[in-house]
Design an enzyme around this catalytic site. Sequence first.
Site, PDB file in Angstrom:
ATOM      1  N   ARG A 172     -91.785  13.122 -63.962  1.00 53.79           N
ATOM      2  CA  ARG A 172     -92.187  11.729 -64.930  1.00 53.79           C
ATOM      3  C   ARG A 172     -91.148  11.955 -66.067  1.00 53.79           C
ATOM      4  O   ARG A 172     -90.696  10.802 -66.411  1.00 53.79           O
ATOM      5  CB  ARG A 172     -93.665  11.800 -65.512  1.00 53.79           C
ATOM      6  CG  ARG A 172     -94.340  11.188 -64.475  1.00 53.79           C
ATOM      7  CD  ARG A 172     -96.007  11.413 -65.128  1.00 53.79           C
ATOM      8  NE  ARG A 172     -96.237  10.682 -66.556  1.00 53.79           N
ATOM      9  CZ  ARG A 172     -96.828   9.478 -66.516  1.00 53.79           C
ATOM     10  NH1 ARG A 172     -96.779   8.718 -65.411  1.00 53.79           N
ATOM     11  NH2 ARG A 172     -96.848   8.822 -67.838  1.00 53.79           N
ATOM     12  N   ARG A 176     -81.533  14.742 -69.079  1.00 51.48           N
ATOM     13  CA  ARG A 176     -80.266  14.006 -69.108  1.00 51.48           C
ATOM     14  C   ARG A 176     -79.288  14.909 -69.818  1.00 51.48           C
ATOM     15  O   ARG A 176     -79.298  15.561 -70.815  1.00 51.48           O
ATOM     16  CB  ARG A 176     -80.267  12.663 -70.124  1.00 51.48           C
ATOM     17  CG  ARG A 176     -81.550  11.934 -69.775  1.00 51.48           C
ATOM     18  CD  ARG A 176     -81.159  10.229 -70.383  1.00 51.48           C
ATOM     19  NE  ARG A 176     -82.106   9.641 -70.200  1.00 51.48           N
ATOM     20  CZ  ARG A 176     -83.389   9.269 -70.893  1.00 51.48           C
ATOM     21  NH1 ARG A 176     -83.112   9.762 -72.035  1.00 51.48           N
ATOM     22  NH2 ARG A 176     -84.136   8.211 -70.323  1.00 51.48           N
ATOM     23  N   ARG A 249    -109.244  14.280 -66.622  1.00 47.65           N
ATOM     24  CA  ARG A 249    -109.111  14.809 -67.975  1.00 47.65           C
ATOM     25  C   ARG A 249    -109.404  13.892 -68.919  1.00 47.65           C
ATOM     26  O   ARG A 249    -109.272  12.626 -68.949  1.00 47.65           O
ATOM     27  CB  ARG A 249    -107.659  15.406 -68.032  1.00 47.65           C
ATOM     28  CG  ARG A 249    -107.088  16.270 -67.151  1.00 47.65           C
ATOM     29  CD  ARG A 249    -107.848  17.629 -67.535  1.00 47.65           C
ATOM     30  NE  ARG A 249    -107.786  18.294 -68.913  1.00 47.65           N
ATOM     31  CZ  ARG A 249    -108.081  19.344 -69.440  1.00 47.65           C
ATOM     32  NH1 ARG A 249    -109.260  19.896 -68.674  1.00 47.65           N
ATOM     33  NH2 ARG A 249    -107.714  20.100 -70.552  1.00 47.65           N
ATOM     34  N   ARG A 280    -100.846  16.673 -79.198  1.00 50.29           N
ATOM     35  CA  ARG A 280     -99.771  15.964 -80.042  1.00 50.29           C
ATOM     36  C   ARG A 280    -100.612  15.145 -81.300  1.00 50.29           C
ATOM     37  O   ARG A 280    -101.755  14.805 -81.112  1.00 50.29           O
ATOM     38  CB  ARG A 280     -99.049  14.664 -79.026  1.00 50.29           C
ATOM     39  CG  ARG A 280     -99.949  13.809 -78.520  1.00 50.29           C
ATOM     40  CD  ARG A 280     -99.092  12.980 -77.327  1.00 50.29           C
ATOM     41  NE  ARG A 280     -99.816  12.261 -76.676  1.00 50.29           N
ATOM     42  CZ  ARG A 280     -99.433  11.615 -75.256  1.00 50.29           C
ATOM     43  NH1 ARG A 280     -98.431  11.797 -75.168  1.00 50.29           N
ATOM     44  NH2 ARG A 280    -100.397  10.947 -74.532  1.00 50.29           N
ATOM     45  N   GLU A 306    -104.766  14.619 -80.818  1.00 52.99           N
ATOM     46  CA  GLU A 306    -105.221  14.328 -79.486  1.00 52.99           C
ATOM     47  C   GLU A 306    -105.613  15.880 -78.984  1.00 52.99           C
ATOM     48  O   GLU A 306    -104.853  16.685 -78.978  1.00 52.99           O
ATOM     49  CB  GLU A 306    -104.276  13.926 -78.542  1.00 52.99           C
ATOM     50  CG  GLU A 306    -104.133  12.375 -78.819  1.00 52.99           C
ATOM     51  CD  GLU A 306    -103.073  11.831 -77.570  1.00 52.99           C
ATOM     52  OE1 GLU A 306    -102.565  10.874 -77.736  1.00 52.99           O
ATOM     53  OE2 GLU A 306    -102.986  12.290 -76.572  1.00 52.99           O
ATOM     54  N   TYR A 354    -102.767   7.803 -61.335  1.00 57.69           N
ATOM     55  CA  TYR A 354    -102.142   8.008 -62.565  1.00 57.69           C
ATOM     56  C   TYR A 354    -101.123   6.963 -62.636  1.00 57.69           C
ATOM     57  O   TYR A 354    -100.081   7.178 -62.581  1.00 57.69           O
ATOM     58  CB  TYR A 354    -101.491   9.598 -62.513  1.00 57.69           C
ATOM     59  CG  TYR A 354    -100.947  10.081 -63.800  1.00 57.69           C
ATOM     60  CD1 TYR A 354    -101.126   9.133 -65.316  1.00 57.69           C
ATOM     61  CD2 TYR A 354    -100.169  11.104 -64.067  1.00 57.69           C
ATOM     62  CE1 TYR A 354    -100.477   9.874 -66.234  1.00 57.69           C
ATOM     63  CE2 TYR A 354     -99.790  11.632 -65.184  1.00 57.69           C
ATOM     64  CZ  TYR A 354     -99.670  11.121 -66.250  1.00 57.69           C
ATOM     65  OH  TYR A 354     -99.176  11.472 -67.319  1.00 57.69           O
ATOM     66  N   ASP A 356     -99.060   3.997 -64.627  1.00 53.89           N
ATOM     67  CA  ASP A 356     -98.555   3.374 -65.855  1.00 53.89           C
ATOM     68  C   ASP A 356     -98.930   1.828 -65.986  1.00 53.89           C
ATOM     69  O   ASP A 356     -99.203   1.293 -65.082  1.00 53.89           O
ATOM     70  CB  ASP A 356     -97.035   3.539 -65.819  1.00 53.89           C
ATOM     71  CG  ASP A 356     -96.513   4.920 -66.359  1.00 53.89           C
ATOM     72  OD1 ASP A 356     -97.376   5.712 -66.818  1.00 53.89           O
ATOM     73  OD2 ASP A 356     -95.331   5.329 -65.948  1.00 53.89           O
TER      74      ASP A 356
HETATM   75  N1  UDP Z   1     -94.853  17.404 -70.809  1.00 55.83           N
HETATM   76  C1  UDP Z   1     -94.678  18.745 -71.469  1.00 55.83           C
HETATM   77  N2  UDP Z   1     -94.102  18.496 -72.863  1.00 55.83           N
HETATM   78  C2  UDP Z   1     -93.903  17.537 -73.455  1.00 55.83           C
HETATM   79  C3  UDP Z   1     -94.353  16.435 -72.928  1.00 55.83           C
HETATM   80  C4  UDP Z   1     -94.816  16.397 -71.702  1.00 55.83           C
HETATM   81  O1  UDP Z   1     -94.525  19.551 -70.682  1.00 55.83           O
HETATM   82  O2  UDP Z   1     -93.565  17.847 -74.683  1.00 55.83           O
HETATM   83  C5  UDP Z   1     -95.136  17.326 -69.463  1.00 55.83           C
HETATM   84  C6  UDP Z   1     -96.663  17.501 -69.346  1.00 55.83           C
HETATM   85  O3  UDP Z   1     -96.926  18.325 -68.112  1.00 55.83           O
HETATM   86  C7  UDP Z   1     -96.965  15.971 -69.110  1.00 55.83           C
HETATM   87  C8  UDP Z   1     -96.052  15.689 -68.366  1.00 55.83           C
HETATM   88  O4  UDP Z   1     -94.990  16.315 -68.953  1.00 55.83           O
HETATM   89  O5  UDP Z   1     -98.479  16.242 -68.345  1.00 55.83           O
HETATM   90  C9  UDP Z   1     -95.906  14.099 -68.421  1.00 55.83           C
HETATM   91  O6  UDP Z   1     -95.781  13.654 -69.876  1.00 55.83           O
HETATM   92  P1  UDP Z   1     -95.978  12.112 -70.332  1.00 55.83           P
HETATM   93  O7  UDP Z   1     -95.609  11.830 -71.702  1.00 55.83           O
HETATM   94  O8  UDP Z   1     -95.490  11.439 -69.114  1.00 55.83           O
HETATM   95  O9  UDP Z   1     -97.742  12.011 -70.105  1.00 55.83           O
HETATM   96  P2  UDP Z   1     -98.580  10.738 -70.707  1.00 55.83           P
HETATM   97  O10 UDP Z   1     -97.756  10.016 -71.493  1.00 55.83           O
HETATM   98  O11 UDP Z   1     -99.173  10.144 -69.693  1.00 55.83           O
HETATM   99  O12 UDP Z   1     -99.810  11.604 -71.297  1.00 55.83           O
END
Ligand code: UDP
Length: 373
Positions: A172, A176, A249, A280, A306, A354, A356
Amino acid sequence: MAAYDYLVVGAGLFGAVFAREAANAGRKVLVVDRRGHIAGNVYTQKIEGINVHVYGAHIFHTNDKRVWEYVTKYAEFNRFTNSPVANYKGELYSLPFNMYTFNRMWGVVTPDEAAAKIEEQRRAAGITEPKNLEEQAISLVGTDIYEKLIKGYTQKQWGRPCTELPAFIIKRLPVRLTFDNNYFNALYQGIPVGGYTKLAENLLDGIEVRLGVDYLKNRAELDALADRVVFTGPVDEFFGYALGPLEYRSVRFETEVLNTPNFQGNAAVNYTDAETPWTRIIEHKWFEFGKDEAGKELPKTVISREFSSEWKPGDEPYYPVNDEKNGALYAAYRQMAAKEEKVIFGGRLGEYKYYDMDAVIAAALARAGAELG
Ligand code: UDP
């Protein structure tokens, strides 16, 4: 004859879009939700003039022009671009993984240098075909970034080691070789002005909505009201957990109002070490540039920490756990769902997916299109 053509269970995005489309097609629709508010998990509540994302941060992004045109009919969107910061034991890194991240991590300056560093670490790890999230992450960005920015965060978020998680979760995130901090690879992005609640209100405009109504507890009575049911709650709960519960989760939020205008200078800061108990911190005002709708600076701020946790009955389900065990269990529930001729199952909980937000809207539009002709 039933009083309504459709009973929509759940006033989240899938339910609200389906209800809108059915109403636009001239059908009689009743929406019920067991919560005391509409908008499902995209619900925003105004606190100190700030639209607080009560069930976690939602940043709308899509590559689907049709979906973008659809949502912007029902709300004005601002130009917010998600650029989270990762805090690893006080070291700050740009996300998603880009040239700023690589420069901070290794001191590399050019894209070639960054690519060479990643390649070197990938080779040293000896991964050819990534079989799990850990191997996928290392082969995408190397060991250092995996150790500092992925491993701890992912294990906190999912409560499982990265070696036991599917590789697709990490795909996801963009990687870059440019100086681009935009978290999403999407053509369109933003936050609805006035919050997501306003978007849901506009979608449901003129449609009868009953809040605090639990469909599964009043099923016979509610089923009698409509010819068809659109169910957006948990599919396993619909069947009384007959095959056992699907795992999710859950997330717990600790939200605080602070008497300061600027706590962390960004909407999202991820704590990527394993020791910090939260994943976060969201500072909600920065989704709208720190201003209220009149453009006035806000003197206070609202933050949410969170904490990710394993779901147990009674908790809010957030993320479906996409492992083999749950995938197989959902496949069995889906077979049961297919036999429910009167019921359409949709959304993150109804399809155990899952999703979006844009994909939920696209799915609701497709389902409504097929259904309404
Ligand atoms: N992830 C990570 N570090 C970060 C942010 C995301 O390792 O700082 C990984 C983590 O495994 C997470 C996945 O990337 O489950 C997808 O993150 P995303 O932000 O897409 O998750 P959401 O916004 O759906 O909580």
